[in-house]
Scaffold this active site. Structure first.
Site, mmCIF file in Angstrom:
data_model
loop_
_atom_site.group_PDB
_atom_site.id
_atom_site.type_symbol
_atom_site.label_atom_id
_atom_site.label_comp_id
_atom_site.label_asym_id
_atom_site.label_seq_id
_atom_site.Cartn_x
_atom_site.Cartn_y
_atom_site.Cartn_z
ATOM 1 N N ASP A 68 0.806 -1.141 -0.028
ATOM 2 C CA ASP A 68 -0.060 0.003 0.003
ATOM 3 C C ASP A 68 0.878 1.332 -0.098
ATOM 4 O O ASP A 68 1.996 1.148 0.696
ATOM 5 C CB ASP A 68 -0.966 -0.137 1.263
ATOM 6 C CG ASP A 68 -2.115 0.800 0.949
ATOM 7 O OD1 ASP A 68 -2.965 0.619 -0.004
ATOM 8 O OD2 ASP A 68 -2.457 1.882 1.794
ATOM 9 N N THR A 69 0.478 2.107 -0.756
ATOM 10 C CA THR A 69 1.186 3.234 -0.954
ATOM 11 C C THR A 69 0.486 4.767 -0.589
ATOM 12 O O THR A 69 -0.607 4.734 -0.951
ATOM 13 C CB THR A 69 2.044 3.460 -2.221
ATOM 14 O OG1 THR A 69 2.970 2.346 -2.591
ATOM 15 C CG2 THR A 69 2.846 4.805 -2.522
ATOM 16 N N TYR A 150 0.479 10.751 -8.787
ATOM 17 C CA TYR A 150 1.024 12.305 -8.530
ATOM 18 C C TYR A 150 2.398 12.276 -9.179
ATOM 19 O O TYR A 150 2.893 13.454 -8.629
ATOM 20 C CB TYR A 150 0.835 12.122 -7.057
ATOM 21 C CG TYR A 150 -0.160 12.113 -6.314
ATOM 22 C CD1 TYR A 150 -1.088 12.991 -6.161
ATOM 23 C CD2 TYR A 150 -0.657 10.963 -5.779
ATOM 24 C CE1 TYR A 150 -2.523 13.039 -5.671
ATOM 25 C CE2 TYR A 150 -2.067 10.710 -5.117
ATOM 26 C CZ TYR A 150 -2.691 11.965 -4.960
ATOM 27 O OH TYR A 150 -4.019 11.766 -4.329
ATOM 28 N N ARG A 177 8.594 2.351 -3.983
ATOM 29 C CA ARG A 177 8.149 1.046 -4.126
ATOM 30 C C ARG A 177 9.146 0.198 -4.230
ATOM 31 O O ARG A 177 9.605 -1.012 -3.704
ATOM 32 C CB ARG A 177 7.111 0.717 -5.426
ATOM 33 C CG ARG A 177 6.331 -0.433 -5.241
ATOM 34 C CD ARG A 177 5.146 -0.312 -6.296
ATOM 35 N NE ARG A 177 5.279 0.812 -7.132
ATOM 36 C CZ ARG A 177 4.581 2.036 -7.232
ATOM 37 N NH1 ARG A 177 3.744 2.238 -6.144
ATOM 38 N NH2 ARG A 177 4.734 2.661 -8.065
#
Ligand code: IMP
Length: 192
Positions: A68-69, A150, A177
């Site tokens: 999850d980021t 983004y 990531r």
């Protein structure tokens, strides 16, 4: 070793498979017959990564990991953070998300921000977290057309270009990531 990446995003699965040097048999959700939407209802990035990995482990009984980021902006108190995908609404529109941030930050001088990825790995019921962070600033306008999300408004520290002005291989060397995945890969290699 078979390991499931709890993601339906084919390009992410390919990217991580590549970083793993194909040393593991990486399976996607479709490979294990999981087509439902996995819940992501926790208030933190860590919580969401855990929730997704646990869901797959408990329901499908496979060793697995989930990521999850979020983009955390200092002057916005860490927002959009866990809300990054849907910041401007349920349609998950990247341009609308960026426009919302640019307008919230218009005229502000503190532009500090960071991308954070958390990976939750569950092997034989034991969970470990791996984190990757990239610090940078939010630009005052979109720059570049590569990447996703983004990327056009985020410039990592030490670089003169936004993530969206870098080609994918350059971004993949330094991204949040990539950092989290390389920690995961180093750990997985110790299990072999
Ligand atoms: P996810 O957890 O990887 O699905 O990421 C959640 C949201 O964070 C995405 O919908 C994007 O808006 C944003 N995001 C994640 N990774 C990146 C990135 O590498 N660049 C730009 N935006 C990203």
């Amino acid at each position: 070793m078979n390991i499931v990446f709890a993601s339906g995003n084919i390009s992410k699965i390919k990217e991580i498979n590549h970083l793993l040097d194909n040393k593991f048999n990486l399976l996607g959700l479709q490979d294990i017959g999981c087509s439902e939407e996995i819940p992501e209802t926790q208030p933190t990035i860590e919580g969401n990564a855990s929730q997704k990995a646990l869901y797959v482990y408990e329901k499908y009984h496979h060793n697995c990991f989930a990521d999850d980021t979020g983009l955390e902006i200092e002057v916005l108190g860490g927002r959009p953070g866990v809300l990054s995908a849907r910041y401007a609404g349920e349609s998950k529109d990247a341009n609308a998300n960026m426009d919302k941030i640019l307008s919230e930050m218009r005229g502000l001088t503190n532009r500090r921000a960071r991308f954070k990825t958390v990976i939750s790995l569950i092997i034989d019921g034991k969970e470990k977290h791996f984190e990757g962070v990239v610090d940078g600033i939010i630009l005052s306008a979109k720059q570049g057309t590569q990447g996703f999300g983004y990327d056009p408004i985020f410039k990592p520290d030490g670089y003169t270009r936004s993530f969206a002005e870098m080609d994918i291989s350059e971004k993949n060397k330094i991204s949040h990531r990539a950092i989290a995945v390389s920690k995961l890969v180093e750990y997985l290699k110790t299990l072999q």
